[in-house]
Design a protein around this motif. Structure first.
Motif, PDB file in Angstrom:
ATOM      1  N   LEU A   9       0.716  -1.092  -0.275  1.00  0.00           N
ATOM      2  CA  LEU A   9      -0.323  -0.138   0.090  1.00  0.00           C
ATOM      3  C   LEU A   9       1.016   1.482  -0.237  1.00  0.00           C
ATOM      4  O   LEU A   9       0.875   2.260  -1.030  1.00  0.00           O
ATOM      5  N   ILE A  10       1.471   1.048   0.632  1.00  0.00           N
ATOM      6  CA  ILE A  10       2.898   2.196   0.961  1.00  0.00           C
ATOM      7  C   ILE A  10       3.861   2.671  -0.437  1.00  0.00           C
ATOM      8  O   ILE A  10       4.218   3.699  -1.013  1.00  0.00           O
ATOM      9  N   ALA A  11       3.542   1.692  -1.159  1.00  0.00           N
ATOM     10  CA  ALA A  11       4.619   1.201  -2.237  1.00  0.00           C
ATOM     11  C   ALA A  11       3.369   2.032  -3.607  1.00  0.00           C
ATOM     12  O   ALA A  11       3.371   2.895  -4.507  1.00  0.00           O
ATOM     13  N   ILE A  12       1.852   1.631  -3.792  1.00  0.00           N
ATOM     14  CA  ILE A  12       1.525   2.067  -4.522  1.00  0.00           C
ATOM     15  C   ILE A  12       1.329   4.018  -4.418  1.00  0.00           C
ATOM     16  O   ILE A  12       0.578   4.399  -5.037  1.00  0.00           O
ATOM     17  N   ALA A  13       0.543   3.986  -2.913  1.00  0.00           N
ATOM     18  CA  ALA A  13       0.532   5.422  -2.595  1.00  0.00           C
ATOM     19  C   ALA A  13       1.677   6.099  -3.553  1.00  0.00           C
ATOM     20  O   ALA A  13       1.265   7.051  -3.997  1.00  0.00           O
ATOM     21  N   PHE A  14       2.607   5.698  -2.741  1.00  0.00           N
ATOM     22  CA  PHE A  14       3.948   6.387  -3.011  1.00  0.00           C
ATOM     23  C   PHE A  14       4.078   7.078  -4.203  1.00  0.00           C
ATOM     24  O   PHE A  14       4.738   7.683  -5.201  1.00  0.00           O
ATOM     25  N   ALA A  15       3.792   5.609  -5.433  1.00  0.00           N
ATOM     26  CA  ALA A  15       3.123   5.317  -7.426  1.00  0.00           C
ATOM     27  C   ALA A  15       2.833   6.566  -7.708  1.00  0.00           C
ATOM     28  O   ALA A  15       2.414   7.233  -7.972  1.00  0.00           O
ATOM     29  N   VAL A  16       1.203   6.712  -6.624  1.00  0.00           N
ATOM     30  CA  VAL A  16       0.716   7.421  -7.010  1.00  0.00           C
ATOM     31  C   VAL A  16       1.174   8.906  -6.832  1.00  0.00           C
ATOM     32  O   VAL A  16       0.353  10.270  -7.519  1.00  0.00           O
ATOM     33  N   LEU A  17       1.821   9.619  -5.177  1.00  0.00           N
ATOM     34  CA  LEU A  17       2.367  10.399  -5.459  1.00  0.00           C
ATOM     35  C   LEU A  17       2.954  11.018  -6.400  1.00  0.00           C
ATOM     36  O   LEU A  17       2.674  12.006  -6.619  1.00  0.00           O
ATOM     37  N   VAL A  18       4.112   9.985  -6.805  1.00  0.00           N
ATOM     38  CA  VAL A  18       4.900  10.304  -8.265  1.00  0.00           C
ATOM     39  C   VAL A  18       4.143  10.691  -8.943  1.00  0.00           C
ATOM     40  O   VAL A  18       4.722  11.419  -9.887  1.00  0.00           O
ATOM     41  N   PHE A  19       3.393   9.797  -9.396  1.00  0.00           N
ATOM     42  CA  PHE A  19       2.361  10.466 -10.889  1.00  0.00           C
ATOM     43  C   PHE A  19       2.258  11.713 -10.834  1.00  0.00           C
ATOM     44  O   PHE A  19       1.651  12.592 -11.352  1.00  0.00           O
TER      45      PHE A  19
END
Length: 170
Positions: A9-19
């Motif tokens: 979940l942290i990785a997905i949230a980080f990916a969405v934040l980076v996007f």
């Protein structure tokens, strides 16, 4: 396994934040490119205008120098006009004095010689002068005729000066 789901979940949230951060930065980069292009156009316009303003200032300076030169050339003419005005004023004042003096003398002389002239006029028929110049000459002849009394010689000089002045004006 909770650690694995939390990390996922942290990785997905980080990916969405980076996007979204990348999209925001790209939008900001586009805006900065537009601002940079606008500033370049403004700078180009200012450079063109500054050249035109410099040319206008140079032209205005040339006109100012030319006007100053022409004013210096006109100064003697203006002084001459001023002197001429003063001379004409003096001539007018002198003419007023002469005419008032002549009128006073004529009136006093007229009253004393009025009776003798009446008898002369009755005996002699005078023809009126044809032109204004003839009338002027006759009146001056009558005024200047008796030089033995003195004091009338200067009137001849005034007459000569007036004739010279009239001829110069023509």
């Amino acid at each position: 396994m909770i650690y694995q789901i939390s990390v996922a979940l942290i990785a997905i949230a980080f990916a969405v934040l980076v996007f979204f951060l990348i999209r925001t930065l790209k939008s900001a980069q586009g805006s900065l490119d537009n601002v940079s292009q606008t500033l370049q156009e403004v700078q180009k316009t200012i450079d063109e205008l500054s050249y035109e303003v410099k040319q206008t200032v140079r032209h205005a300076n040339d006109i100012t120098v030319d006007v100053q030169h022409k004013m210096k050339q006109i100064d003697p003419v203006m002084e001459s006009v001023q002197n001429l005005g003063e001379v004409l004023n003096e001539v007018t004042e002198a003419a007023k004095q002469v005419s008032s003096t002549l009128m006073a003398k004529f009136q006093t002389k007229r009253s004393s010689t009025e009776q003798s002239k009446r008898s002369e006029v009755a005996n002699v028929v005078q023809t009126p002068p044809a032109t204004p110049t003839d009338r002027t000459l006759q009146s001056y002849d009558a005024t200047y005729h008796d030089d033995a009394k003195g004091g009338k010689n200067w009137l001849k000089y005034v007459d000569v000066a007036a004739n010279v002045w009239q001829r110069m004006r023509k």
